[in-house]
Design an enzyme around this catalytic site. Sequence first.
Site, PDB file in Angstrom:
ATOM      1  N   ARG C  90       4.052   4.105   7.597  1.00  0.00           N
ATOM      2  CA  ARG C  90       4.653   4.636   6.367  1.00  0.00           C
ATOM      3  C   ARG C  90       5.123   3.515   5.438  1.00  0.00           C
ATOM      4  O   ARG C  90       5.042   3.642   4.209  1.00  0.00           O
ATOM      5  CB  ARG C  90       5.815   5.583   6.699  1.00  0.00           C
ATOM      6  CG  ARG C  90       5.421   6.864   7.429  1.00  0.00           C
ATOM      7  CD  ARG C  90       4.324   7.663   6.776  1.00  0.00           C
ATOM      8  NE  ARG C  90       4.009   8.896   7.495  1.00  0.00           N
ATOM      9  CZ  ARG C  90       3.112   9.002   8.486  1.00  0.00           C
ATOM     10  NH1 ARG C  90       2.440   7.952   8.908  1.00  0.00           N
ATOM     11  NH2 ARG C  90       2.885  10.175   9.050  1.00  0.00           N
ATOM     12  N   GLU C  93       2.097   2.339   3.761  1.00  0.00           N
ATOM     13  CA  GLU C  93       1.704   3.316   2.735  1.00  0.00           C
ATOM     14  C   GLU C  93       2.565   3.173   1.476  1.00  0.00           C
ATOM     15  O   GLU C  93       2.068   3.274   0.358  1.00  0.00           O
ATOM     16  CB  GLU C  93       1.851   4.728   3.311  1.00  0.00           C
ATOM     17  CG  GLU C  93       1.413   5.830   2.349  1.00  0.00           C
ATOM     18  CD  GLU C  93       1.428   7.201   3.025  1.00  0.00           C
ATOM     19  OE1 GLU C  93       0.757   7.355   4.070  1.00  0.00           O
ATOM     20  OE2 GLU C  93       2.107   8.109   2.520  1.00  0.00           O
ATOM     21  N   SER C 116      12.052 -12.610  -2.712  1.00  0.00           N
ATOM     22  CA  SER C 116      11.882 -13.401  -1.492  1.00  0.00           C
ATOM     23  C   SER C 116      11.939 -12.497  -0.260  1.00  0.00           C
ATOM     24  O   SER C 116      12.759 -11.581  -0.200  1.00  0.00           O
ATOM     25  CB  SER C 116      12.976 -14.453  -1.383  1.00  0.00           C
ATOM     26  OG  SER C 116      12.793 -15.211  -0.194  1.00  0.00           O
TER      27      SER C 116
END
Lengths: 149, 149, 149, 149, 149, 149, 149, 149, 149, 149
Positions: C90, C93, C116
């Site tokens: 996830r 995604e 960063s």
Amino acid sequence: MAGTEISAITTKLLEAKKAKGITFADLEQLLGRDEVWIAAVIYRQASASVDEAEKLLHCLGLSDDLVPELTAPSVKGLGPVVPTDPLIYRFYEIMQVYGMPMKEVIHEKFGDGIMSAIDFTLDIEKEADPKGDRVKVTMNGKFLPYKKW
Amino acid sequence: MAGTEISAITTKLLEAKKAKGITFADLEQLLGRDEVWIAAVIYRQASASVDEAEKLLHCLGLSDDLVPELTAPSVKGLGPVVPTDPLIYRFYEIMQVYGMPMKEVIHEKFGDGIMSAIDFTLDIEKEADPKGDRVKVTMNGKFLPYKKW
Amino acid sequence: MAGTEISAITTKLLEAKKAKGITFADLEQLLGRDEVWIAAVIYRQASASVDEAEKLLHCLGLSDDLVPELTAPSVKGLGPVVPTDPLIYRFYEIMQVYGMPMKEVIHEKFGDGIMSAIDFTLDIEKEADPKGDRVKVTMNGKFLPYKKW
Amino acid sequence: MAGTEISAITTKLLEAKKAKGITFADLEQLLGRDEVWIAAVIYRQASASVDEAEKLLHCLGLSDDLVPELTAPSVKGLGPVVPTDPLIYRFYEIMQVYGMPMKEVIHEKFGDGIMSAIDFTLDIEKEADPKGDRVKVTMNGKFLPYKKW
Amino acid sequence: MAGTEISAITTKLLEAKKAKGITFADLEQLLGRDEVWIAAVIYRQASASVDEAEKLLHCLGLSDDLVPELTAPSVKGLGPVVPTDPLIYRFYEIMQVYGMPMKEVIHEKFGDGIMSAIDFTLDIEKEADPKGDRVKVTMNGKFLPYKKW
Amino acid sequence: MAGTEISAITTKLLEAKKAKGITFADLEQLLGRDEVWIAAVIYRQASASVDEAEKLLHCLGLSDDLVPELTAPSVKGLGPVVPTDPLIYRFYEIMQVYGMPMKEVIHEKFGDGIMSAIDFTLDIEKEADPKGDRVKVTMNGKFLPYKKW
Amino acid sequence: MAGTEISAITTKLLEAKKAKGITFADLEQLLGRDEVWIAAVIYRQASASVDEAEKLLHCLGLSDDLVPELTAPSVKGLGPVVPTDPLIYRFYEIMQVYGMPMKEVIHEKFGDGIMSAIDFTLDIEKEADPKGDRVKVTMNGKFLPYKKW
Amino acid sequence: MAGTEISAITTKLLEAKKAKGITFADLEQLLGRDEVWIAAVIYRQASASVDEAEKLLHCLGLSDDLVPELTAPSVKGLGPVVPTDPLIYRFYEIMQVYGMPMKEVIHEKFGDGIMSAIDFTLDIEKEADPKGDRVKVTMNGKFLPYKKW
Amino acid sequence: MAGTEISAITTKLLEAKKAKGITFADLEQLLGRDEVWIAAVIYRQASASVDEAEKLLHCLGLSDDLVPELTAPSVKGLGPVVPTDPLIYRFYEIMQVYGMPMKEVIHEKFGDGIMSAIDFTLDIEKEADPKGDRVKVTMNGKFLPYKKW
Amino acid sequence: MAGTEISAITTKLLEAKKAKGITFADLEQLLGRDEVWIAAVIYRQASASVDEAEKLLHCLGLSDDLVPELTAPSVKGLGPVVPTDPLIYRFYEIMQVYGMPMKEVIHEKFGDGIMSAIDFTLDIEKEADPKGDRVKVTMNGKFLPYKKW
């Protein structure tokens, strides 16, 4: 090189540069910026200020309409996962062969962290050598220690 | 990093080095070779002479039986196509972002050809900086012009 | 998940933690460090100080011999290019779907540069919600503007 | 970034937004939706309602003919398996480096399941900091426990 | 072959060559360069001098306007990681099957180093044989020993 | 090189060869076969006859029990799709850079078909050169015209 | 199938099940859970409760020591990007061939969102058919609409 | 989704369908075929009969000239190895997570063989549920036992 | 071939077969099954009946304990996406080169559908030929027309 | 199928063939060549003679201008590494599942070597069968023994 598409603006700038016979060294003097950084602007891997973009375009005899394209943060990267162009591949090979040794030495000198590729400069020099000229590439990046929290 | 297997001999040398509290800078003095190159020997990416291997092993308190392993030309390379270790990835990113600009500048300075990754040295220095120390990496490779035939 | 090998030390630490019934929240209190960072030390993605390593090992009833393994800068990364574990996927995604929108918004707020992942913290909270509890992940990284040179 | 093709409608919307000097923060106020979500609509990773699409288009001075394109469920995703753009790559690196630690902590807090990337919000804030501004990304997703059957 | 895009200039040169009925052997005589190298110039994998480019273009009845395209250092490489064309695949197979044996023999003869693919020539001959003609490919590259430093 | 596993029998043969100080040139004389082919047998990319296997094993002071392993047709190939070892990579690069030019020249000389990698020999010679010794690789394969049916 | 490693605990459970002649249908009755879910527990893709794990282990004549392994949230996924096992590949093919049509129909019925693979059940039935029995697979997942924010 | 190119004919059919406000359920009634199959014809993953193609085109107000395009067996498949669209990815995840468990259960019920993806139907239903509607996908494929010979 | 791991049982069966000097043709007579299918059982790509497994094991002088391993439906597939073994690669090449032409001809003869790889036999014959013996491979698979629904 | 681009000439030939209602069987009679080979010429995977090209073009009512395109040796291959079209995938699956068994049987019958994919024919027949017609594919390639040298 498969997958490396050179964008329309890069092509336009490089053709104008060639037609005018201007070198990167000339542009370095004009802009007060390093030639590699200027080449990175032309390849849209770095963003110029409006002033730098205008100077660059004027010098190449191109219209100011291109200023927005040269000043916007770009989507960066070369493309092919493993480069096939021999010159660029050698830098990939250096990372493959010397990556772990460099990691050891940098960690010993600095502790856990990385060399920044953002707060970073890269310089290319030609070193004359009777046995064949040498390419000297100097990379200089801020060391960033891992933050604990 | 997935796919990066550190060989038995590398592990043995690094552990001995750690146990003895010897730094790469110490080894540099001992062998009269650059610390990155020595780290490359330890990672079996470079080949030592018999004399260098013996010095290195004695200094680390290890047996001479390992001399053949350190002097043989090795099968080189890091492994993963795209490194996942952040320190090593940054060198991959530099090639992705600055590869084409470097190619332009090198061709303009030298003509068609490449920088050798074999007739090549690599040096790492720590540059003190009040805003944060910097890593300075100097690569120096012979320019090899394409031969015509 | 194919390719994700959990190292021997991680397994040992997790088993001891389970056997003792110690939670990450307990470790957070003990070490004065965030639980995600401690989990990262256990997975050898972050390096502890000698003091932190000792505290962690004592609390888990493990020997100090493991201190060097927990304090050395590690080779980092998960392994599989695209994770197959649904929880981790996830986050992949999110990067696929929201990556470009985030890039636009960050560039508009900050200019050209990156967040960063080194000078960086990550916090996970459980948010009670009658329609189903929610996971709140807060990432906080220093903005690094691209250096010009 | 190789493989990331920006669609015609995205380009049209971004150019209009730039020409009008409208920021995402302005759009956030106009639509009563978060700026990241609006950027996701513009990149066609999220679907607007007809009303939202009309407001957005009017504000950018574009024709209502584009309403259907902004309201249809789109085919989502960025493209390159591993992103080469440094800003987006850092989110990939976070998943590589902190993915397993996050998984451990989330499972300890919630049990077996995942954080939804659908019933999900994402917020970006600029945190002023004298040592350099910071990017704060807050992800908030419903925890979905695995169903047994 | 998927991914192998033949550039516009290559197509133009090959069509002119075909239309005129000129062979690579003819071009070899005209330019005083090997036919494989000339084919490499036509495929934009090698760079001609201005004089060579003009000779080649005149002979093919094409305009001098193409000189800059034939003399610039090009972005090199074939494209597909594993070639699907059977003729080219066989050279990939040779590397797969005989790569390690060649490495052993070359290291035994020369020590640690590589055969240059830049200071390099490649010749193709037809060897008549009653059992079926044979293709003889001769590669000749400078041995580059690894530099120590 | 990641993914290149050297099998137990290859290691055993190479170690015996090293211990006895026997060169491939010595084996060439003993067996009346080319040294590259013998190296290919040792790397299990080629199959010896029983007689050749026995001679080879005796010469290396190894048991006849290994004869079946050296005479069986093996599962061939190097492993990594793109080799990371610099010496072997150069042959991959040659295929990338010169593959299409070679294809053009071979088709012009022979018509549609391929060079066999099976009815094929490969020879490596050291060519003394004051500017640096050269590696000469000669490949010789039967031309196989495409059959029509 | 390359890359699909079956873990030690899975092997142990499957062997015990085979030795005892117990079917998944038997386990379904014993545990009051669907046989596919039970198979998923055995393959460590789903987590049992302590009670379910104990019942399962007792029934198979195995020690309770395995309870922790069956109740912990596991690292999930099959491994190979494209499965090579023909039975599993067919489901990949269905996704390849019918993925976009399903997407259209689901969006038309439900709007923008997805079918959950977490709040999800999967049932397999054997449908007798004189022309050859049929496999009936029923997937049932909660529709999750994309949240706006 | 990178790599998923929607063909010209699919776009034309979907736009006509949208303009006319026709649903897949309407087309199901008109053609006497399931809506998923009809969507598959529109995406050129299934072939209609001439009669079905004509009915479909008339209903959408399009010319009969498109009949040949809808009746020809097409080159099938979605494109990206791992789909990035979240809706389609969930089906890939199901195959990754439940593939081996399904294989076990199917083999136990049917023996060695596969479920056909050709002699196969796929149905999608909306199941109302107060806790959130559910997607029900029913796949029904002939079991094909491996033939011995 | 990288990635092709030959399982313990396959190795055991092949070694016993070699030690006894039994050919596949002998096994064909013994079992009344084709030699390719028997080789597929040995490589665990096909499942034997208990009776066939016993006959095979007795003939090879191996214990009946292996019957379960030979009769269980296996996880199938070769491993490497593109095979590197030259013999197996040629079948991959045939699919690359002749795949689309075969598709055209099969569709013209049979309509839309596929050749089954499950209800399928494969026969290998040696055809004597004075110009060199020929390998004749006959594949015979049921045509499966796409079902409409 | 993603990545399979059908070239302009192939499309032109197939459309003319369809418009004229000519089958591959008709072309087989006209040209005295097998229909699969003719389909391979149309897909530019095989090269016709001038005479064959003229006959083919006349029969399809197309201009002789296309003769050079049909007679030149082409760049061959299908494109996607793993085909997604189900018909073509089945041949890939056969190589995955039966590749090693075929290798064993061929080596036992012929010794070390390969079946040529160049000196090779491929025939497709329709075999009527009351349980469903069958596709019979016969491949016939010269055995090429590995040369020793």
